[in-house]
Design an enzyme around this catalytic site. Structure first.
Site, PDB file in Angstrom:
ATOM      1  N   GLY A 172     -65.776  24.613 -41.209  1.00  0.00           N
ATOM      2  CA  GLY A 172     -67.152  24.602 -41.674  1.00  0.00           C
ATOM      3  C   GLY A 172     -67.638  26.014 -41.982  1.00  0.00           C
ATOM      4  O   GLY A 172     -66.871  26.886 -42.407  1.00  0.00           O
ATOM      5  N   SER A 173     -68.914  26.274 -41.718  1.00  0.00           N
ATOM      6  CA  SER A 173     -69.535  27.532 -42.150  1.00  0.00           C
ATOM      7  C   SER A 173     -69.049  28.765 -41.400  1.00  0.00           C
ATOM      8  O   SER A 173     -69.367  29.889 -41.806  1.00  0.00           O
ATOM      9  CB  SER A 173     -71.054  27.416 -42.018  1.00  0.00           C
ATOM     10  OG  SER A 173     -71.549  26.437 -42.917  1.00  0.00           O
ATOM     11  N   THR A 174     -68.308  28.592 -40.310  1.00  0.00           N
ATOM     12  CA  THR A 174     -67.747  29.783 -39.664  1.00  0.00           C
ATOM     13  C   THR A 174     -66.786  30.502 -40.600  1.00  0.00           C
ATOM     14  O   THR A 174     -66.521  31.698 -40.430  1.00  0.00           O
ATOM     15  CB  THR A 174     -67.000  29.413 -38.370  1.00  0.00           C
ATOM     16  OG1 THR A 174     -65.953  28.481 -38.663  1.00  0.00           O
ATOM     17  CG2 THR A 174     -67.954  28.813 -37.341  1.00  0.00           C
TER      18      THR A 174
END
Length: 673
Positions: A413-415
């Site tokens: 995801g956004s990591t």
């Protein structure tokens, strides 16, 4: 002429009869070689056939075979090598006997044993055949062994090394358990005893009976029915009031932190047939315990040590006559980890049995301070004995408590946006100050994308630059950034972060991937990759290492599992980021915590961090996918603690926002201690 033919025929008949009567041309050397071959193969029955008649009169074939088998099994014979030292010319003595030196080499539980023997052969006729036969007595096994002596062997087991945390607290130790059992001849009411034990131990009377009817059981033997931890012994002491039931403490492998460190330590189990076939030459037996998973398995050789032993000859009086061989015990090595078990415990408690994992580290040294997987299991079950119901729970397909989730790979995801930003800055494809105008919550490059759009969670209300895109975790910004970078460059630069490469870590981790085997296929997959979706899969510890580069001038450090003396950290990936990029992104992540997606809850410790909510879509058009939530954080001032946590299936719980307070709570408490 006829008479001469008659004489010749008679002569030939005599020759044939002589051959039939066993006139042997086999030499003593050849006879010994045959005997040695049978000995080498431990074919004791064939050996016996080559003994002299006098030797056979002293011992029967069954006794001969049994004595050899008992001695060789008793001394733990692993290797047998017999070499006759035959002289150039073999000359019988005045009695017609031949003596040939034989060197017997054995590998035993007491180490190597060299036995110098003299093989004596004599010529005689057996079963109508004349040949050379071996003169045998008990000295042919060991020179000091008399007929009524016994060969004794005692194995001296090595103490298994213990696994400890950085403070010396035992994670896998040599402790005690309590065996609850029955001595059959002491029972006064067998049925009542079986019923009471069954009820107290959660088993059936039939299972108790099965234990009592095992082939090895004798009336005066202690028969273990069940084992319990010393911690719970008090719950069972009343059973000792039943005639014939006893409680007995035994040494065993114990895991004091149970579920908290189970996937890290692993557990011991009885060696299996395939393992034994492979490891028997190393001294393992069918009763050996061996590491089955985790560090118990990884460090098996170092932890196990080397058993010692002694072999001696005992006189009929019971006195020790002579020591044949002795090997000192070499205890296993204690292994001290960089793990902080108290930090491990706090992270495990935050997961509360949910499916997920956590990694804590010192980002400046690479020391791994915690490796957590949830749900978990109690490794002591394998020491005490797993019941049928417990085994079903351990193999539950939904929860998978035996799975070490920190070894697996997941959609980040956004990591992952930090990596996209780093690649864009390094290649010059991304201007961090340039403000990008994006309108609405959905975007697509053009109509060739059909019905597919990139969606963002909120509209910041105007053009945004890189810092603002990270603060708001804007999917559209990073999708556009990936398209600017291009697939070929993206794939190439991702390698500098270790994608597609095995992380240099003792516990095997699944390899992170940027895409499937066919690579990044088309613009939509590239766009998805930019904000951490697509086909990216990353290992939690690997992602933690990537974030640690933000405080190490862009260098990714090698993860350290074992505690070492202070020294220079080892670099795994040099300059994955430039120092300038690492510094810029770290400052941006401070703002993510101060005013962005990770701003709540507020804690006292200043930190940098990044959230991530990964949608687990099986197709681009899936409407209601599950979500995994991520949060990784590093304390800002004098960075010394980094915590990453991932929890599965958090869509109904707030996505990554469900994870943030768990990480912040532990990090804040640990820094302020």
């Amino acid at each position: 002429m006829e008479f001469r033919k008659f004489i010749l025929a008679v002569f030939m008949l005599v020759v044939l009869l002589a051959g039939a009567m066993g006139c042997s041309r086999v030499t003593p050397e050849q006879a010994l070689q045959t005997y040695v071959a049978n000995w080498q193969n431990q074919n004791f029955t064939e050996m016996y056939k080559q003994l002299t008649t006098e030797s056979k009169g002293k011992i029967t074939q069954d006794q001969f075979v049994k004595r050899h088998k008992d001695i060789y099994e008793g001394i733990g014979l692993k290797k047998l090598e017999i070499k006759p030292e035959i002289p150039e010319k073999v000359i019988p003595d005045k009695d017609g006997k031949v003596s040939i030196p034989v060197k017997v080499s054995m590998d035993t539980l007491a180490g190597p044993v060299e036995v110098p023997l003299q093989a004596v052969l004599t010529q005689e006729k057996q079963d109508g055949k004349k040949g050379w036969f071996v003169v045998w007595d008990t000295k042919s096994i060991f020179p000091q062994l008399e007929e009524n002596d016994k060969v004794r062997a005692q194995r001296l087991p090595a103490k298994r090394g213990e696994i400890k945390d950085r403070q010396g607290k035992g994670l896998a130790v040599n402790g005690n358990i309590t065996a609850i059992g029955i001595v059959p001849e002491k029972l006064t009411d067998k049925d009542a005893a079986k019923a009471a034990l069954a009820q107290a131990l959660g088993i059936t009377p039939e299972q108790v009976e099965n234990k009592l009817t095992q082939a090895w059981v004798k009336p005066n033997f202690f028969v273990p029915i069940s084992k319990v931890s010393v911690d719970t012994k008090a719950n069972y002491t009343s059973l000792a009031n039943i005639k014939g039931v006893f409680l007995r403490d035994e040494s065993a492998r114990v895991y004091p932190y149970k579920e908290v460190a189970a996937h890290l330590t692993g557990y011991l189990g009885l060696i299996g047939p395939e393992e034994l076939a492979k490891l028997k030459p190393q001294g393992y037996t069918d009763t050996s315990l061996i590491g089955k998973s985790g560090l118990e398995q990884l460090f098996e050789t170092r932890l196990r040590g080397e058993d010692g032993g002694t072999i001696y000859i005992e006189e009929p009086s019971g006195n020790k006559k002579v020591t044949v061989a002795k090997k000192d015990v070499k205890n296993g090595e204690d292994i001290q980890l960089a793990i902080d078990i108290e930090l491990q415990k706090k992270l495990y408690q935050q997961l509360q049995g949910e499916k997920g994992s956590a990694v804590a580290s010192n980002p400046k040294t690479g020391e791994i301070l915690a490796l957590v997987s949830s749900p978990s299991y109690d490794p002591n079950l394998f020491t005490l004995g797993v019941t049928e119901n417990q085994w079903k729970t351990l193999n539950d397909e939904t929860q998978k408590p035996m799975l070490a989730r920190f070894t697996q790979t997941y959609s980040p995801g956004s990591t992952f946006k930090v990596i996209t930003a780093a690649i864009g800055l390094k290649t010059g494809k991304l201007n961090p100050e340039e403000k990008v105008s994006i309108s609405g919550l959905q975007w697509q490059k053009d109509s060739t994308w059909g019905n597919y759009h990139v969606t963002r969670m909120g509209d910041p209300g105007g053009p945004i630059n890189l810092s603002q895109a990270l603060i708001h975790s804007d999917n559209i910004y990073f999708a556009q950034a990936a398209l600017k970078i291009g697939a070929e460059t993206f794939v190439q630069e991702a390698r500098s972060f270790g994608f597609g490469e095995q992380v240099p870590f003792a516990m095997g981790l699944q390899t992170s991937q940027l895409s499937g085997s066919e690579g990044i296929k088309g613009e939509t997959q590239l766009a998805d990759t930019g904000y951490g979706q697509g086909q990216i899969l990353i290992n939690p510890l690997h992602l933690s290492l990537i974030y640690s580069g933000l405080v190490n001038s862009g260098n990714l450090l090698k993860p350290i599992l074992e505690l070492k003396q202070p020294g220079q950290p080892e670099i795994w990936k040099e300059k994955a980021y430039t120092a300038e990029v690492a510094d810029r992104l770290f400052k941006d992540l401070v703002e993510v915590v101060e005013q962005g997606t990770a701003s709540n809850p507020r804690v006292q410790t200043p930190m940098a961090g990044k959230t991530g909510t990964a949608e687990l879509k099986s197709s681009l058009t899936e409407q209601d996918p599950k979500e995994n939530g991520w949060f990784v954080a590093i304390n800002r001032d004098n960075p010394r603690l980094q915590i990453l946590m991932m929890i599965e299936d958090v869509k109904a719980k707030g996505g990554s926002h469900y994870v943030v307070p768990k990480v912040k709570t532990v990090l804040d408490e640990a820094i302020r201690q």
